[in-house]
Write an enzyme that holds these catalytic residues in place. Structure first.
Site, mmCIF file in Angstrom:
data_model
loop_
_atom_site.group_PDB
_atom_site.id
_atom_site.type_symbol
_atom_site.label_atom_id
_atom_site.label_comp_id
_atom_site.label_asym_id
_atom_site.label_seq_id
_atom_site.Cartn_x
_atom_site.Cartn_y
_atom_site.Cartn_z
ATOM 1 N N ASP A 49 51.445 14.241 14.349
ATOM 2 C CA ASP A 49 51.943 15.224 13.822
ATOM 3 C C ASP A 49 51.796 15.771 12.321
ATOM 4 O OD1 ASP A 49 53.440 17.926 13.530
ATOM 5 O OD2 ASP A 49 53.933 18.070 15.174
ATOM 6 N N HIS A 63 56.366 20.297 9.505
ATOM 7 C CA HIS A 63 57.023 20.353 11.272
ATOM 8 C C HIS A 63 56.812 19.247 12.087
ATOM 9 C CE1 HIS A 63 53.785 21.163 15.215
ATOM 10 N NE2 HIS A 63 54.359 22.628 14.600
ATOM 11 N N SER A 120 55.468 24.643 19.090
ATOM 12 C CA SER A 120 55.407 23.587 18.784
ATOM 13 C C SER A 120 57.241 23.066 19.408
ATOM 14 C CB SER A 120 54.860 23.807 17.156
ATOM 15 O OG SER A 120 53.795 23.834 17.295
#
Length: 859
Positions: A194, A269, A633
């Site tokens: 990620d 994120h 996600s």
């Protein structure tokens, strides 16, 4: 795939309109220009020889400075690799990795003979090959070498909770079975590919419990040390961290200041997804000064290993992602969580043949369970961006918590809205003042088309704004990030406003607004129709001088109710409109594959989780420690965390067995007992609902407690997947190129519908077909009865209809399907297995094209 930010959707729309040629495409008309290629060699990777990745060493190649020819991209010298401070004593054999790297170097020197090139990575665990910066002519030379099996141009990829543990029943269910949250997931390592992680966040501390974290003895990762990621960043919770950016660096698009040349998360994120799966239990969620509860990951005692290969400014590239996956497998992770998807459907014989999916096939062979986000490209059919049957693909659903805000007008009308904001004083109405009527005559230009967005305090009169509700326009510039709510709130506070009301600009049609934190009373009227009602009331209440046209009296009044309190009466789960849908595309045409995608639904909408202190992915949460985000996600790490609980209870389960336990126990009903519904459009999503099909939700919605007691499992092996790949028309040379194995070594091929998966999908039923499934009992002795509902236009029979099975034994089920009418419209059914000890398994049936021997036609 990344959190679903509509700002990105609007920008994508703009680029499609303005730029007719895809920016990701390489212009290969100039043979002298260099590009990154992923080169696979004919010899099998280490994992195929040794079977257990845990025994192998690391290659660890990283690019830290530019060019040069005839060698590896070298480190800048500022990066060190430290063991986490727990002092893991596991030994690694690095000599094999060094030997393979030397073989790669020798091949490059032999084929390119003094020409300039730059090797970025040597892969040896999951793929035997390397990533190299060369010209097209050099790539063609490499492809002609007898030692090379495959040369692929690098491609780009993109990134795709306080209450969800309760919604999933973890405290009284799955956690209690594992000894409570203090033990849930302990000893299991989840690897995240990620945007990195913020190691200072309390969600990843190892001192938040009275019970010390154990040392995961099978894990052999290291912690990369840089100025941004200092020594001591890793611990017994965060057990490893690296970053991979060689492909991006060679393209000249890597910004070390913004993107951080370290595992540190400058986006937010990666921190968010890691915390959803494995964040510590009971961490207070405080945003904009408001307390929204306490957060916990799904497996709060599991360990986190971070492999940063995605970046805020450009996304990522396959060469870096493959290097990250290869390293994670070498380090010994148990689960890989991928909240990323390719930017385009892979070309070639089949979508399954791409470097990322083939690396993940080797990871599955090594016993690693792989979870991937379905993508945020729904609700169109065949929009899923995760293709292969060995990858567990997760779609996004809502959960039952919503934050609603509203404002009460002086004409007794209540208007709904959004905004994580406090309300105005109870029982008091405040004067509404539109931004255009609050201008400072000395400095403001009344014709300024952006002044109504309330971004510059100098343009407004404090006397007109003080103690009133300032009305501001929510325009397309907010969607694109050119104007911000945070800037408006800061301006309103400086002008001593009582609160802010954002009305929707009529040109922003169908835009879905997430909950936005506000430190002062505020609301966003998300509907253009409701915004019209507000403006009509405001305008009708004004008194305007007939000569000067100036407002002499603001007659409209209102109060803001506030949106800090959560409501749990929402019907849930629902498949979110952005969640990518099946059927699974087998190729770029696309033909549908006989594989069910997505595999499962999990919570993905409005998810609270940790946020990087320097995260910039969402301007609304900059500087905050938590953020509420939406997207597939967010759904994927829910499954990664719960897979850790399954792996903890059943350490010998294969990846396919873990997938089976999650799938067969899934629910097809919402919390009120009705069918799970799916949003069918982006605009007015909740007004366009219909019952979800397996192409929307896979097997159904995640059942955390049931997955720990599946009763029976459907299992498949690496050889089964290889036989499946060999069964694809024209695939034999591609299989050889990627795996180094010949299809002739497999005595029979397996078609997609014949893989022993916990679902049956047939893209074309030509009159009749028999498929078989084998179940294995992982519980005690039990007697099962079998029932089914047939897809429309198909007759179904299953044998046997009853069977008794002892613990550890297997049973073969034969499923006969006959097309009873001609149809090209997909239809769906289910097979149910009902055990007398309480185990219930559900297997979805999906049939698309049906060709009957009679002339009946179904429309």
């Amino acid at each position: 795939m990344g959190s679903f930010d509509l700002k990105h959707l609007m920008l994508l729309f703009w680029f499609v309109l303005v730029v007719p040629y895809c920016l990701c495409e390489e212009d290969d008309s100039d043979d002298s220009s260099s590009a990154v290629y992923i080169v696979s060699l004919r010899n099998s990777p280490a994992s195929h020889y040794y079977g257990e990745l845990r025994e192998m060493g690391s290659n660890g190649f990283q690019v830290k400075n530019g060019g040069g020819g005839g060698g590896d991209a070298s480190s800048s010298g500022r990066i060190q690799f430290h063991k986490p401070r727990y002092g893991n004593a596991t030994k690694t054999n690095k000599r094999y990795g060094s030997y393979v790297a030397q073989v790669h170097d020798s091949l490059l020197k032999k084929v390119l003979k003094g020409e300039k090139y730059l090797k970025l990575y040597s892969y040896h665990y999951l793929i035997n090959g390397f990533a190299v910066l060369v010209t097209q002519q050099q790539a063609e030379k490499l492809a002609r070498s007898s030692e090379v099996s495959n040369v692929v141009l690098d491609f780009s990829v993109r990134t795709a909770t306080t209450h969800t543990p309760q919604f999933l029943g973890l405290p009284q269910g799955a956690w209690s079975q594992e000894g409570g949250f203090e033990a849930a997931g302990e000893g299991v390592v989840i690897g995240f590919v990620d945007t990195g992680i913020d190691p200072t966040h309390p969600s990843f501390a190892d001192n938040k419990s009275e019970h010390p974290y154990p040392v995961p003895a099978h894990f052999n990762g290291v912690c990369e040390v840089t100025r941004d990621f200092p020594s001591g960043s890793c611990n017994r919770k965060l057990v490893g961290a690296r970053h991979f950016a060689a492909s991006a660096i060679t393209r000249g698009i890597f910004n070390s200041t913004q993107d951080y040349a370290s595992p540190f998360d400058g986006d937010g994120h990666g921190t968010h997804t890691a915390a959803v799966a494995a964040g510590n239990h009971g961490i207070p969620v405080i945003v904009a000064g408001h307390h929204f509860g306490n957060a916990s990951g799904m497996a709060p005692r599991s360990h986190v290993a971070v492999y940063k290969a995605l970046y805020k400014s450009f996304g990522g590239f396959a060469a870096d992602v493959v290097a990250a996956i290869d390293q994670a497998a070498q380090d010994g992770v148990d689960i890989i969580s991928l909240s990323i998807t390719p930017n385009r459907r892979p070309p070639g014989v089949a979508t399954f043949f791409n470097p990322i999916d083939m690396a993940l096939l080797s990871a599955v062979k090594a016993g690693i369970f792989v979870v991937q986000a379905a993508g945020n490209t729904g609700p169109s059919p065949t929009s899923v961006s995760s293709f292969s049957p060995w990858i567990f693909t997760v779609g996004a659903a809502s959960h039952d918590r919503i934050y609603s805000n509203s404002m009460f007008l002086g004409n007794n009308v209540t208007i709904p809205g959004v905004g994580l904001a406090p309300g105005t004083s109870v029982g008091k109405l405040y004067t509404l003042v539109h931004a255009h009527h609050a201008l400072n005559n000395d400095t403001a230009d009344p014709d300024d088309m952006y002044v109504n967005e309330c971004q510059d305090a100098s343009k407004f009169s404090k006397d007109l704004v003080r103690d009133n509700l300032l009305m501001c326009s929510y325009s397309i510039r907010f969607v694109l990030g050119l104007s911000t709510i945070k800037q408006t709130l800061g301006m309103a506070k400086n002008l001593s406003a009582a609160g802010v009301v954002f009305y929707m600009d009529p040109f922003v049609i169908g835009y879905q607004i997430n909950a936005v934190p506000m430190k002062m009373p505020g609301i966003i009227i998300a509907s253009t129709n409701d915004s019209k009602i507000l403006m009509q009331y405001y305008n009708s209440s004004l008194e305007v001088d007939a000569v000067s046209k100036k407002v002499t009296k603001f007659g409209a009044v209102a109060s803001i109710c506030g949106g800090l309190k959560a409501n749990y009466s929402n019907a849930a789960p629902k498949v979110m409109y952005y969640s990518a849908r099946g059927p699974d595309p087998e190729d770029t045409l696309p033909h549908e594959a006989d594989i069910l995608k997505p595999n499962l639904l999990a919570p993905g909408n409005l998810i609270w989780a940790a946020w990087s202190s320097l995260g910039t992915d969402s301007v609304d949460f900059q500087g905050e420690n938590f953020a509420i985000m939406s997207g597939t996600s967010m759904a994927a790490p829910h499954v990664a965390g719960l897979a850790a609980l399954v792996r903890q209870k059943f350490p010998n389960f294969s990846p396919t067995a873990v997938a089976s336990a999650l799938s067969t126990t899934a629910s097809q009903h919402d919390k009120n007992g009705g069918p799970i519904m799916a949003q069918r459009s982006y605009a007015s999503a909740d007004l366009n609902l219909s019952p979800a099909t397996p192409f929307d939700m896979g097997s159904g919605f995640l059942n955390a407690t049931g997955a720990l007691n599946p009763g029976l499992i459907f299992d498949s092996s690496y050889d089964d997947y290889m036989a499946f790949l060999c069964g694809i028309n024209g695939s034999a040379p591609v299989v050889l190129n990627y795996t180094g194995q010949n299809c002739w070594s497999y005595n029979s091929t397996v078609y997609g519908a014949d893989l022993n998966l916990p679902s049956i999908t047939i893209s074309k039923l030509n009159q009749s077909r028999v498929v078989q499934r084998t179940v294995q009992n992982v519980a005690g002795n039990e007697t099962y009865s079998v029932g089914w509902s047939a897809p429309y236009g198909v007759s179904v029979s299953v044998s046997p209809t009853h069977f008794t099975i002892a613990g550890g034994e297997k049973q073969v089920l034969s499923v006969l399907m006959n097309a009873t009418a001609n149809s090209s419209v997909a239809s769906f059914g289910r097979i149910g297995l009902f055990g007398d000890q309480g185990h219930v398994l559900s297997v979805p049936l999906s049939v698309i094209v049906k060709i009957s021997s009679n002339n009946n036609t179904v429309s």
